[in-house]
Design a protein around this motif. Structure first.
Motif, PDB file in Angstrom:
ATOM      1  N   UNK A  44      -3.325 -44.355  -8.324  1.00 24.57           N
ATOM      2  CA  UNK A  44      -1.963 -44.818  -8.068  1.00 24.57           C
ATOM      3  C   UNK A  44      -1.640 -44.928  -6.583  1.00 24.57           C
ATOM      4  N   UNK A  45      -2.184 -44.021  -5.757  1.00 26.89           N
ATOM      5  CA  UNK A  45      -1.737 -43.940  -4.364  1.00 26.89           C
ATOM      6  C   UNK A  45      -2.773 -44.388  -3.335  1.00 26.89           C
TER       7      UNK A  45
ATOM      8  N   UNK B 128       5.855 -51.536  -6.856  1.00 25.78           N
ATOM      9  CA  UNK B 128       5.197 -51.058  -8.079  1.00 25.78           C
ATOM     10  C   UNK B 128       5.986 -49.936  -8.757  1.00 25.78           C
ATOM     11  N   UNK B 129       6.350 -48.910  -7.978  1.00 23.59           N
ATOM     12  CA  UNK B 129       7.057 -47.774  -8.578  1.00 23.59           C
ATOM     13  C   UNK B 129       8.012 -47.136  -7.574  1.00 23.59           C
ATOM     14  N   UNK B 130       9.099 -46.611  -8.125  1.00 22.25           N
ATOM     15  CA  UNK B 130      10.158 -45.996  -7.324  1.00 22.25           C
ATOM     16  C   UNK B 130      10.366 -44.586  -7.883  1.00 22.25           C
ATOM     17  N   UNK B 131      10.115 -43.565  -7.051  1.00 21.78           N
ATOM     18  CA  UNK B 131      10.236 -42.168  -7.492  1.00 21.78           C
ATOM     19  C   UNK B 131      11.448 -41.553  -6.808  1.00 21.78           C
ATOM     20  N   UNK B 132      12.425 -41.170  -7.613  1.00 20.85           N
ATOM     21  CA  UNK B 132      13.677 -40.613  -7.105  1.00 20.85           C
ATOM     22  C   UNK B 132      13.642 -39.091  -7.236  1.00 20.85           C
ATOM     23  N   UNK B 133      13.877 -38.378  -6.123  1.00 23.26           N
ATOM     24  CA  UNK B 133      13.886 -36.915  -6.118  1.00 23.26           C
ATOM     25  C   UNK B 133      15.313 -36.443  -6.366  1.00 23.26           C
ATOM     26  N   UNK B 134      15.561 -35.911  -7.568  1.00 21.45           N
ATOM     27  CA  UNK B 134      16.893 -35.428  -7.923  1.00 21.45           C
ATOM     28  C   UNK B 134      16.918 -33.898  -7.892  1.00 21.45           C
ATOM     29  N   UNK B 135      17.893 -33.286  -8.576  1.00 18.12           N
ATOM     30  CA  UNK B 135      18.100 -31.836  -8.484  1.00 18.12           C
ATOM     31  C   UNK B 135      18.650 -31.290  -9.791  1.00 18.12           C
ATOM     32  N   UNK B 136      18.464 -30.001 -10.010  1.00 17.60           N
ATOM     33  CA  UNK B 136      19.040 -29.374 -11.204  1.00 17.60           C
ATOM     34  C   UNK B 136      20.567 -29.333 -11.139  1.00 17.60           C
ATOM     35  N   UNK B 137      21.119 -29.507  -9.949  1.00 17.17           N
ATOM     36  CA  UNK B 137      22.583 -29.506  -9.816  1.00 17.17           C
ATOM     37  C   UNK B 137      23.218 -30.764 -10.412  1.00 17.17           C
TER      38      UNK B 137
ATOM     39  N   UNK C  13      12.638 -37.411 -10.829  1.00 18.43           N
ATOM     40  CA  UNK C  13      12.125 -36.036 -10.931  1.00 18.43           C
ATOM     41  C   UNK C  13      13.263 -35.072 -10.628  1.00 18.43           C
ATOM     42  N   UNK C  14      13.326 -34.018 -11.397  1.00 20.78           N
ATOM     43  CA  UNK C  14      14.435 -33.073 -11.259  1.00 20.78           C
ATOM     44  C   UNK C  14      13.885 -31.649 -11.215  1.00 20.78           C
ATOM     45  N   UNK C  15      14.223 -30.910 -10.154  1.00 18.61           N
ATOM     46  CA  UNK C  15      13.807 -29.505 -10.068  1.00 18.61           C
ATOM     47  C   UNK C  15      14.862 -28.707  -9.321  1.00 18.61           C
ATOM     48  N   UNK C  16      14.678 -27.394  -9.299  1.00 17.30           N
ATOM     49  CA  UNK C  16      15.667 -26.498  -8.708  1.00 17.30           C
ATOM     50  C   UNK C  16      15.427 -26.230  -7.241  1.00 17.30           C
ATOM     51  N   UNK C  17      15.848 -25.051  -6.796  1.00 15.43           N
ATOM     52  CA  UNK C  17      15.757 -24.690  -5.382  1.00 15.43           C
ATOM     53  C   UNK C  17      14.305 -24.531  -4.946  1.00 15.43           C
ATOM     54  N   UNK C  18      14.076 -24.859  -3.706  1.00 14.20           N
ATOM     55  CA  UNK C  18      12.731 -24.783  -3.142  1.00 14.20           C
ATOM     56  C   UNK C  18      12.696 -23.680  -2.094  1.00 14.20           C
TER      57      UNK C  18
ATOM     58  N   UNK D 232       5.278 -38.981 -10.557  1.00 14.07           N
ATOM     59  CA  UNK D 232       5.343 -40.357 -10.084  1.00 14.07           C
ATOM     60  C   UNK D 232       4.182 -41.197 -10.569  1.00 14.07           C
ATOM     61  N   UNK D 233       3.030 -40.543 -10.735  1.00  9.34           N
ATOM     62  CA  UNK D 233       1.844 -41.276 -11.193  1.00  9.34           C
ATOM     63  C   UNK D 233       1.840 -41.489 -12.704  1.00  9.34           C
ATOM     64  N   UNK D 234       2.404 -40.542 -13.469  1.00  8.64           N
ATOM     65  CA  UNK D 234       2.342 -40.639 -14.927  1.00  8.64           C
ATOM     66  C   UNK D 234       3.488 -41.467 -15.518  1.00  8.64           C
TER      67      UNK D 234
END
Length: 648
Positions: free
Chosen positions: A301-302, A423-432, A467-472, A518-520
């Motif tokens: 993919x990359x 080709x692809x657009x990957x958006x980084x979101x949040x659990x908030x 993609x959605x995840x919590x605090x880093x 993003x790849x899957x």
């Protein structure tokens, strides 16, 4: 002091200085091989000498007869077979002694076999059988003591003149004992190992290397004996993934814990890690299972792609860039409005990856014309959109800015991605963004909805993935740097509420999962990451204070300040009306939404963008409320309802 004594002392210091310079470099293998072979030559002549004293002819030596050459050739053969000269002599261990024994035993056995064959055919022997055994004994002794001698000289040269800190080894397993052996034999220059700590509940009266084994209760009774503990990286992970609380108990005793990373092959390592002991940090205490990536899919993919990363100078964006480097992209576009952090990232990449092709671009995602210039010039094929405003209280006070960047900026990037057919657009979101109670979370949720609305269009060829995840852990503005600063200033450490919890993930883990998702992605998915169990912020504060050797609420005070505007006690990763579907990756799930993108919903998205562009705060907020009905915020005005322009 006399002149003779002065000269003698200077000479000793000079010899010591030369010795230290010598031991910094490793002797080539051919030198070790030559020394070993020379020692075997001495052993062979010595054996022949001892045998000859028992014969009528008197004492004699091998000199350089053909038999001596044959013996040395056989011995050399086994040196090569067992590679006994490969190890670094100064770090010789029990394994090396066994290897030398194998080398000599095989040589002795071969000599005996050749002796009997030679005697049967020609009534002649290389050396009598007794001489073969004498040779083996002398050769092994010389090889063994040569290594022990070099090791001892190295220890004496490197021995520290200052008193060493006393330290325990945590654990009594085979790897823990091996670590202790290395530290003891190394004279590490930092610690004097005085005992072992048993992590099991079973009591034992045994000793290791004649050092006692203690349990945690004994440490509590005489906690002034040693104030340091050394733990291997594997042992620390093992304890973190079990119910054992010994790490917490040790921190409560004000004992500093040092981690020794990745000791794998004690026979061939250069032991650099023994001098690389580091105090454990909060990330070590919150370790999670390592990520397993589908590297083949990621390369497909990359590799050889032009990839645009927004927010590239931020903690998440910069780590995405670092992870992407592993997959040989054609070009990475670093887009950010923060000049200094972007410059720092540029210098880092030039230093660590001189062959990497990248471009640093100052741009704001709110400026669509500027972003379009980037698309026109570089023609990116993949977009990772991480640029966002994320501080909850700051965004509560500046809602239009949050809407402008988090929603309108995302819309700009997404629209341009469709226009330029990426080709692809990957958006980084949040659990908030799940059941949001603050403007930051609501704007990210609105951006998610816009991304999904585009993904549902039949004429769209771009794969939109969220993609959605919590605090880093350790990210810019997160709670850990904030607590660290407060602890350095001797407190107080401020926690908003005693029951507040958050999900945490390490930066590298989060970014690896972003790349994997993003790849899957097939388009339109919201990927939710397994964040593990939520962590109480008060426990995090306690751990961080104890890691500095202080006691919470004694040395450092903890104060509760109350929940901030828009803040909630518990974060969620899935909305109430959503369910999850598994993927091939155990830590990535798909949040299957039930949203229906009818005409009114699509019109709301367009109306929101129009109100943001017009800087109309009230209409923008009310549109946001209609678009994200689960958004509940007491500060939001409830009387006006967003006026929706009916479709003509």
């Amino acid at each position: 002091m006399s002149n003779i004594e002065l000269v003698k002392e200077k000479l000793q210091l000079k010899i010591l200085e030369i010795g230290k310079k010598l031991v910094k470099n490793y002797v080539p293998r051919w030198v070790i091989f030559s020394i070993d072979l020379f020692l075997c030559l001495i052993a062979a002549n010595s054996a022949y000498f001892f045998v000859s004293t028992l014969q009528p002819g008197g004492m004699s030596f091998f000199n350089f007869k053909i038999e001596l050459l044959a013996l040395l050739l056989i011995q050399s053969l086994y040196f090569f077979v067992f590679k006994s000269y490969f190890g670094i002599v100064r770090y010789s261990s029990f394994k090396d002694a066994i290897k030398q024994l194998q080398v000599i035993a095989c040589c002795v056995f071969t000599l005996l076999v050749i002796n009997h064959i030679d005697y049967y055919l020609f009534e002649h022997k290389i050396i009598v059988d007794a001489g073969v055994f004498i040779y083996g004994f002398i050769a092994y002794s010389l090889l063994f003591f040569f290594r022990i001698g070099v090791k001892r000289v190295y220890e004496l040269i490197n021995i520290s003149r200052k008193p060493l800190d006393k330290a325990y080894i945590l654990g009594t397993s085979v790897s823990d004992v091996a670590m202790a052996e290395g530290l003891i034999s190394q004279n590490s220059g930092f610690f004097n190992v005085v005992g072992f700590i048993n992590v099991d509940e079973k009591k034992t009266n045994n000793r290791i290397f004649n050092l006692p084994i203690f349990d945690i209760n004994q440490l509590k009774r005489f906690n002034n004996y040693a104030k340091s503990i050394i733990v291997s990286d594997s042992k620390l992970k093992e304890l973190q993934h079990s119910s054992n609380t010994i790490i917490t108990e040790l921190l409560e005793l004000k004992i500093k814990i040092y981690k020794l990373p990745q000791l794998q092959d004690w026979n061939h390592t250069d032991f650099k890690d023994l001098k690389d002991l580091k105090e454990i940090n909060i990330e070590d205490l919150l370790q999670r299972n390592p990520i397993k990536l589908n590297n083949k899919k990621l390369f497909n993919k990359y590799q050889n792609k032009t990839i645009l990363v927004t927010g590239a100078a931020g903690s998440i964006g910069s780590e995405i860039v670092r992870q992407l480097i592993n997959f040989n992209p054609k070009l990475i576009l670093l887009v950010d409005q923060a000049e200094t952090p972007l410059h720092d990232l540029k210098l880092e990449l030039k230093k660590n990856h001189p062959t990497l092709k990248f471009e640093s671009v100052i741009a704001n995602v709110r400026d669509k014309s500027r972003i379009e210039q980037i698309f026109d010039r570089f023609s990116p094929q993949i977009v990772f959109h991480g640029a966002a405003y994320k501080h909850v209280p700051m965004m509560e006070a500046n809602p239009l800015e949050s809407l402008s960047v988090n929603f309108k900026g995302t819309k700009n990037l997404a629209d341009l991605s469709i226009k330029h057919n990426i080709e692809r657009f990957v958006f980084v979101s949040t659990d908030k963004a799940v059941n949001p109670t603050n403007i930051m979370g609501a704007t990210k949720r609105a951006a998610e909805l816009y991304i999904q609305s585009l993904a549902n269009k039949l004429d769209n060829n771009v794969l939109f993935i969220t993609t959605r995840f919590g605090n880093v852990l350790g990210s810019n503005g997160s709670v850990i740097p904030h607590f660290t600063k407060q602890i350095k200033e001797n407190g107080p450490v401020t926690v908003t509420h005693p029951d507040i919890t958050r999900f945490f993930m390490t930066i590298d883990e989060a970014c690896q999962l972003v790349l994997e998702a993003g790849a899957m992605g097939k388009g339109g998915e919201i990927y939710v990451f397994d964040m593990g169990s939520p962590i109480k912020i008060i426990d995090l504060a306690h751990h961080m204070i104890r890691l500095t050797g202080l006691i919470p609420n004694e040395d450092i005070k903890i104060e509760f300040t109350g929940l901030r505007p828009g803040e909630k006690l518990y974060e969620e990763l899935l909305a109430d009306k959503e369910t999850t579907l598994p993927t091939h990756h155990e830590k990535i799930m798909i949040a299957k939404a039930t949203h229906n993108f009818d005409t009114s919903k699509t019109t709301l998205l367009l109306e929101l963008a129009s109100n943001i562009k017009a800087n109309n705060i009230n209409l923008s907020l009310n549109c946001l409320k209609d678009l994200v009905p689960e958004y509940s915020n007491p500060s939001l005005e409830s009387n006006p309802v967003c006026i929706i322009k009916k479709a003509q």
